[in-house]
Design a protein around this motif. Structure first.
Motif, PDB file in Angstrom:
ATOM      1  N   LYS A 239       1.195  -1.017  -0.143  1.00 38.86           N
ATOM      2  CA  LYS A 239       0.631  -0.373   0.420  1.00 38.86           C
ATOM      3  C   LYS A 239       0.778   1.035  -0.064  1.00 38.86           C
ATOM      4  O   LYS A 239       1.749   1.382   0.808  1.00 38.86           O
ATOM      5  CB  LYS A 239      -0.584   0.481   0.965  1.00 38.86           C
ATOM      6  CG  LYS A 239      -1.705  -1.742   1.331  1.00 38.86           C
ATOM      7  CD  LYS A 239      -2.292  -0.845  -0.015  1.00 38.86           C
ATOM      8  CE  LYS A 239      -3.832  -1.977   0.234  1.00 38.86           C
ATOM      9  NZ  LYS A 239      -5.244  -2.250  -0.888  1.00 38.86           N
TER      10      LYS A 239
ATOM     11  N   GLY B  73       0.421   5.368   0.886  1.00 36.25           N
ATOM     12  CA  GLY B  73      -0.068   6.692   1.318  1.00 36.25           C
ATOM     13  C   GLY B  73      -0.033   8.182   1.162  1.00 36.25           C
ATOM     14  O   GLY B  73       0.621   8.646   0.400  1.00 36.25           O
TER      15      GLY B  73
ATOM     16  N   ARG C  31      -1.829  11.900   1.526  1.00 31.40           N
ATOM     17  CA  ARG C  31      -1.493  12.908   3.006  1.00 31.40           C
ATOM     18  C   ARG C  31      -2.307  13.525   2.595  1.00 31.40           C
ATOM     19  O   ARG C  31      -1.827  14.959   0.885  1.00 31.40           O
ATOM     20  CB  ARG C  31      -0.770  13.461   4.066  1.00 31.40           C
ATOM     21  CG  ARG C  31      -0.768  14.113   5.127  1.00 31.40           C
ATOM     22  CD  ARG C  31      -0.043  14.621   5.422  1.00 31.40           C
ATOM     23  NE  ARG C  31       0.820  13.387   6.719  1.00 31.40           N
ATOM     24  CZ  ARG C  31       2.069  12.812   6.092  1.00 31.40           C
ATOM     25  NH1 ARG C  31       2.443  13.599   5.367  1.00 31.40           N
ATOM     26  NH2 ARG C  31       2.721  12.701   7.124  1.00 31.40           N
ATOM     27  N   LEU C  32      -3.799  13.836   2.842  1.00 37.11           N
ATOM     28  CA  LEU C  32      -4.611  14.997   2.443  1.00 37.11           C
ATOM     29  C   LEU C  32      -3.967  16.050   3.007  1.00 37.11           C
ATOM     30  O   LEU C  32      -5.165  16.538   4.069  1.00 37.11           O
ATOM     31  CB  LEU C  32      -5.703  15.002   2.006  1.00 37.11           C
ATOM     32  CG  LEU C  32      -6.714  14.688   0.715  1.00 37.11           C
ATOM     33  CD1 LEU C  32      -5.807  14.157  -0.909  1.00 37.11           C
ATOM     34  CD2 LEU C  32      -8.308  14.455   0.839  1.00 37.11           C
TER      35      LEU C  32
ATOM     36  N   ALA D 160      -6.069  14.222   6.231  1.00 38.24           N
ATOM     37  CA  ALA D 160      -6.355  12.538   6.087  1.00 38.24           C
ATOM     38  C   ALA D 160      -4.986  12.127   5.070  1.00 38.24           C
ATOM     39  O   ALA D 160      -5.257  12.940   4.930  1.00 38.24           O
ATOM     40  CB  ALA D 160      -7.850  12.756   5.697  1.00 38.24           C
ATOM     41  N   VAL D 161      -5.290  10.794   5.810  1.00 37.25           N
ATOM     42  CA  VAL D 161      -4.367  10.438   4.627  1.00 37.25           C
ATOM     43  C   VAL D 161      -5.534   8.385   3.884  1.00 37.25           C
ATOM     44  O   VAL D 161      -5.902   8.046   4.457  1.00 37.25           O
ATOM     45  CB  VAL D 161      -2.883   9.634   5.867  1.00 37.25           C
ATOM     46  CG1 VAL D 161      -2.476   8.225   5.008  1.00 37.25           C
ATOM     47  CG2 VAL D 161      -2.326  10.314   6.485  1.00 37.25           C
ATOM     48  N   LYS D 162      -4.337   8.685   2.895  1.00 39.79           N
ATOM     49  CA  LYS D 162      -5.728   7.615   1.698  1.00 39.79           C
ATOM     50  C   LYS D 162      -4.868   6.927   1.377  1.00 39.79           C
ATOM     51  O   LYS D 162      -3.648   7.227   1.146  1.00 39.79           O
ATOM     52  CB  LYS D 162      -6.360   9.122   0.988  1.00 39.79           C
ATOM     53  CG  LYS D 162      -7.980   9.708   0.757  1.00 39.79           C
ATOM     54  CD  LYS D 162      -8.881  10.062   0.368  1.00 39.79           C
ATOM     55  CE  LYS D 162      -9.639  11.086   0.655  1.00 39.79           C
ATOM     56  NZ  LYS D 162     -10.466  10.870  -0.145  1.00 39.79           N
ATOM     57  N   GLU D 163      -5.099   5.839   1.398  1.00 34.80           N
ATOM     58  CA  GLU D 163      -4.211   4.199   1.065  1.00 34.80           C
ATOM     59  C   GLU D 163      -5.128   3.657  -0.511  1.00 34.80           C
ATOM     60  O   GLU D 163      -5.766   4.082  -0.629  1.00 34.80           O
ATOM     61  CB  GLU D 163      -4.692   3.369   1.873  1.00 34.80           C
ATOM     62  CG  GLU D 163      -3.798   3.603   3.310  1.00 34.80           C
ATOM     63  CD  GLU D 163      -3.637   2.629   4.039  1.00 34.80           C
ATOM     64  OE1 GLU D 163      -4.709   1.445   3.987  1.00 34.80           O
ATOM     65  OE2 GLU D 163      -2.252   2.958   5.310  1.00 34.80           O
ATOM     66  N   PHE D 164      -3.834   3.165  -1.461  1.00 38.13           N
ATOM     67  CA  PHE D 164      -4.177   2.875  -2.240  1.00 38.13           C
ATOM     68  C   PHE D 164      -3.423   1.143  -2.780  1.00 38.13           C
ATOM     69  O   PHE D 164      -2.005   2.053  -2.274  1.00 38.13           O
ATOM     70  CB  PHE D 164      -3.637   3.980  -3.991  1.00 38.13           C
ATOM     71  CG  PHE D 164      -4.662   5.359  -3.204  1.00 38.13           C
ATOM     72  CD1 PHE D 164      -5.454   5.849  -4.329  1.00 38.13           C
ATOM     73  CD2 PHE D 164      -3.883   6.413  -2.851  1.00 38.13           C
ATOM     74  CE1 PHE D 164      -6.069   6.717  -4.579  1.00 38.13           C
ATOM     75  CE2 PHE D 164      -4.779   7.098  -2.261  1.00 38.13           C
ATOM     76  CZ  PHE D 164      -5.663   7.138  -3.998  1.00 38.13           C
TER      77      PHE D 164
ATOM     78  N   ALA E  18     -11.060   9.047  -5.180  1.00 39.07           N
ATOM     79  CA  ALA E  18     -10.294   9.036  -3.783  1.00 39.07           C
ATOM     80  C   ALA E  18     -10.385  10.025  -3.963  1.00 39.07           C
ATOM     81  O   ALA E  18     -10.553  10.885  -2.642  1.00 39.07           O
ATOM     82  CB  ALA E  18      -8.327   8.847  -3.723  1.00 39.07           C
TER      83      ALA E  18
END
Length: 945
Positions: free
Chosen positions: A697, A699, A701-702, A722-726, A752
């Motif tokens: 994965k 990450g 960070r937004l 917020a951190v989104k994972e891909f 996302a």
């Protein structure tokens, strides 16, 4: 009474008549001595003429002004400066605080009665016949008498009105414009008429346009800012004239107001170092030019001159020896009529003196004439005009004296040899039996060992280049001393050769007194060439390795961040229309916030996206809260080898995270079917494995508020985001992604919650875009009114290829010349043997092939030995530089500089140059000698006994 004067006068008369009688041999020796003298005198004149005096330098920098005022950008804070105005420092100690920053009003430092002339420089994109060209603009009233000398008018006149400009000849050549053409600037509709062409004496290749003060840069800056386009701030200085000039006290008074002054009077008569407060500062580490010559440079020049004289002596010595042998009957008659050994030595030395004097005169006169005739060519090559044509009689006389001394030195050994022959041997022509000298090879071998040890000591223990150069010179002289013995070793191969090469080899071995000096001369020339070529190739490889390409060779990157990418599609089409594009890859950008945030992520409501590196993959040196003082030098050195601490050196214009597809992989030259499938499946492609965690994965960070995130970092607090994972696909191996760390598919970015706007594109080309194509593309991009960033990767450009070619040609000419001389002397010395060959029925081609093999053997032996001898100094110098680099690197780590670069000092052998020397030069010399040699038989009558 017969005195030494009468005997020497008679000897010189005999030597002059002998030289005139044998014009071919005399011209050969004269040319060997005169050509280096011609070159040295030409170099001396070129260097002295190109070396400007202080007054000539001031005329080009100040014109007729007395001083130049410059703003150092320290907001008017008092400064201390050196006499030349090139080095300065704040008067106050700012070691614990930041230096002041800001502009200074130069006119506040003007003394009463001073008059000024404004000199302002800036940059602008000017429209040419091809498109747009980035050009330097200089606003200076060049027609003013105060500015005379700064620019040199070529055609027309300097501008007299606000709508007129003058241009350098380089700009006119590049732009396709001419005197009388109209000129406009990007963002400014005002047309300017080119009324003249000029040149800048110190930079003949500068593309520049001259305008009156305030006529171009100020209106252009205003227009660009109005249109929202990028504009640069011009640099303004003042040329100041003051009756009586500027004294050192006046310069220091201007320094108290934060102004740097270059004063004509101070530069011509500088104060003592004790009277310069800047040099008395305890923390001052600047450079001071004391006007003294570098001892290492003097040593290097002395070594070059010494080796050149040695080489000439080695080439000319056999010629004098053959001349003395051909004149042995005449020398025998001198002995038969009462002459003793000193008279015979005087006659042979007189030949060297006569030819040396003539060579000195001819070489010096031709050197002066040739330099004067080629002055425009030399100035164009150097890129700057000469000062006065500086002829220094004492230096030319010294160079001429070297020619005379060389002629005498070359004739010493033949003179001593001729004087030792008995009268009977000279009259009968018998040479007797001569044994090889066994002491000289032993001395040479010892010199090789000692010299190599000194050079290696200098490269591995000491940091002195002089030790390396001295040891290499001693080793090379040792190889020269061993040349007769080495020639004898080559002769053992004759038993396996056919007739002509066997005869040539045996003749070379039998007559080592003639062959060895020629081989040694070739050895010396080739050794120097191989040494310089090896060092140059290694330096070029080091510079090439240090060069970091932004893109693959010939590729183009386009980036536009204005207006949410509105003009990007048209700009992409312009690139494909104007350049030879092969593959086009669209690039989009991630946006956090509304579309306007694409051009300003610091605006209200705008944010950024950052890659989250897993804690285990972060470099300990760069973690938040860690400092370089938290680690010892040994720990920092160990961590620098950690892959987590490898700093990225390429910063792509589109950012390290882009939205794209598989076409970008083709432009970057990355061939990975797995990567293409991952992009098609909507996975993020990561070129940096450190960004991917153990689960596969990645990450992101937004950060929705850039200002708040920046304040949090300054306070060492956690950034609210917020951190989104891909799901990520890490590209295996170490592909060169040219600074791009991640490629995100557009669908994955939108899913996302990211905004996606057009950003630019990457393009591969079928051929390198030309300057005309680049100008056309720049003009086409300008029609959109956006600030477009264009990058064309032209690769590393070095000049060493030209250097290597020049060295190869030089060594080839010297080698062919030396081999040809040896062959000519061999033919002259062995005429009886050639007649014997003709008498016993040898075919006509034997004479031609024999000459070819004689020439080729001398060239081959010299090139082989010279190649081996030339590698030592180059390798030793590179090892010395490697040690210096490693020491600087360790010291930087000890001082806590974590960004220190690991030194890479390769040693590269120029195999192409060596192959040309080892194969092409001997073969070429042999073929040339065979072609120019007459093959007809010449029978001779048996000498009466």
């Amino acid at each position: 009474m017969i005195t030494w004067f009468h005997s020497w006068r008679a000897a010189l008369r005999i030597a002059r008549r002998d030289a005139w009688r044998f014009k071919g041999r005399s011209f050969l020796v004269l040319a060997m001595i005169a050509l280096p003298i011609l070159g040295v005198s030409a170099v001396d004149l070129t260097v002295r003429s190109a070396e400007l005096s202080p007054r000539e330098t001031l005329a080009r920098e100040l014109g007729h002004a007395d001083a130049r005022f410059t703003d150092p950008g320290l907001a008017g804070a008092p400064i201390l400066q050196g006499p030349k105005g090139t080095d300065y420092s704040p008067a106050k100690d700012y070691s614990d605080t930041a230096w002041p920053s800001g502009s200074t009003d130069l006119r506040k430092a003007l003394p009463a009665g001073a008059t000024t002339l404004t000199d302002t420089t800036g940059n602008a994109k000017l429209r040419t016949t091809h498109g747009l060209l980035q050009t330097q603009v200089r606003e200076l009233r060049a027609a003013d008498p105060v500015a005379e000398g700064i620019m040199r008018l070529q055609h027309g006149r300097f501008p007299a009105r606000a709508d007129e400009v003058a241009a350098t000849t380089q700009f006119l050549e590049t732009s396709g414009l001419r005197v009388g053409s109209k000129l406009t600037a990007r963002g400014l509709d005002t047309p300017y008429r080119i009324v003249g062409s000029y040149e800048v004496p110190d930079e003949l290749n500068r593309a520049e346009v001259n305008a009156l003060p305030g006529a171009l840069l100020a209106p252009l800056d205003k227009a660009l800012r109005t249109q929202g386009l990028d504009s640069s701030t011009p640099d303004a200085t003042l040329l100041v004239s003051l009756p009586g000039g500027f004294t050192w006290n006046m310069v220091q008074e201007a320094n108290t107001k934060g102004v740097v002054v270059a004063s004509r009077a101070v530069i011509l008569s500088p104060p003592a170092d004790a009277d310069v407060p800047l040099y008395q500062k305890s923390d001052w580490i600047g450079y001071r030019d004391n006007g003294q010559t570098d001892p290492a440079a003097l040593a290097a020049a002395g070594t070059v001159v010494g080796l050149a004289m040695l080489e000439i002596c080695l080439l000319a010595g056999p010629a004098f020896a053959v001349g003395a042998r051909r004149s042995r009957r005449q020398l025998g008659l001198v002995g038969a009529n009462g002459g003793d050994r000193r008279h015979i030595r005087a006659i042979v030395l007189g030949g060297g003196l006569v030819i040396g004097v003539v060579a000195a005169v001819v070489g010096t006169v031709l050197g002066v004439a040739l330099t004067f005739a080629l002055k425009p060519v030399l100035e164009g090559y150097l890129g700057a005009r000469f000062g006065a044509f500086d002829v220094r009689p004492l230096e030319l006389l010294g160079i001429a004296a070297i020619a005379v001394l060389t002629g005498l030195l070359a004739a010493i050994v033949p003179a001593v040899t001729a004087s030792r022959q008995t009268v009977l041997a000279s009259l009968t022509g018998r040479r007797g039996i001569r044994r090889s000298n066994r002491v000289l090879p032993a001395v040479g071998l010892a010199a090789v060992v000692i010299g190599a040890a000194i050079a290696l000591y200098g490269s591995t223990v000491s940091d002195s280049y002089v030790i390396v150069a001295g040891g290499s010179a001693v080793a090379e002289l040792g190889v020269v001393a061993m040349t007769p013995a080495l020639v004898g070793l080559f002769g053992k191969a004759g038993r396996w050769l056919p007739l002509s090469p066997r005869l040539a080899l045996r003749d070379a071995v039998r007559n080592r007194g003639r062959t060895a000096p020629a081989v040694a001369a070739v050895l010396a020339a080739v050794a120097g060439t191989v040494a310089v070529a090896t060092y140059t190739a290694s330096s070029d490889a080091q510079n090439r390795d240090a060069y970091v390409a932004d893109l693959p060779y010939g590729a183009v990157a386009l980036s536009i961040s204005d207006d949410g990418g509105r003009d990007v599609p048209a700009a992409r089409a312009a690139v494909q229309r104007e350049l030879p594009v092969a593959v086009s890859a669209k690039i989009d950008g991630l946006v956090v916030g509304p579309p306007r945030c694409a051009s300003d992520n610091w605006g209200k409501g705008c944010g950024t996206a950052e890659v989250v590196v897993p804690d285990a993959n972060q470099c300990p040196l760069w973690k938040e809260g860690s400092g370089d003082k938290d680690f010892s030098a040994a720990e920092r050195l160990k961590l620098r080898a950690d892959r987590r601490c490898k700093d990225m050196t390429v910063y792509p214009p589109t950012g390290d995270t882009v939205v794209g597809d598989a076409a970008l992989l083709k432009v970057l030259g990355i061939k990975d079917p797995g990567a293409e499938k991952a992009l098609a499946a909507g996975e993020i492609l990561s070129f940096d494995p450190l960004n991917v965690d153990t689960r596969g994965k990645i990450g992101i960070r937004l950060i929705t508020d850039t200002h708040a995130a920046d304040e949090a970092r300054q306070q060492n607090k956690k950034v609210p985001a917020a951190v989104k994972e891909f799901t990520a696909h890490a590209v295996p191996g170490k592909p060169n992604s040219y600074g791009i760390k991640m490629i995100i598919p557009a669908a994955a970015a939108r899913a996302a919650g990211f905004g996606v706007v057009p950003l630019g594109g990457y393009f591969s080309t079928t051929s390198m875009p030309s300057s005309v194509q680049e100008q056309r593309l720049t003009s086409a991009l300008d029609t959109f009114g956006a600030n477009a960033y264009l990058d064309i990767e032209k690769g590393y450009v070095g000049e060493n290829n030209i250097v290597l070619l020049a060295l190869g040609v030089f060594a080839g000419l010297v080698t062919i010349g030396a081999a040809g001389i040896a062959t000519g002397l061999a033919q002259a010395d062995a005429e009886a043997d050639l007649k014997t060959l003709a008498a016993v029925g040898a075919p006509s081609r034997v004479r031609r092939t024999l000459s070819g093999f004689q020439c080729g053997l001398v060239a081959g032996m010299g090139v082989l030995l010279g190649s081996a001898a030339g590698l030592l100094p180059a390798v030793a110098l590179r090892l010395t530089e490697r040690r210096e680099g490693e020491n600087r690197y360790r010291q930087a780590l000890t001082d806590g500089l974590n960004q220190a670069v690991v030194p890479h000092v390769p040693i590269i052998v120029p195999w192409g140059t060596l192959a040309a020397l080892l194969v092409a030069v001997p073969v070429g010399a042999a073929l040339l000698a065979a072609v120019v040699t007459r093959s007809h038989r010449t029978l001779g009558r048996r000498a009466a006994t």
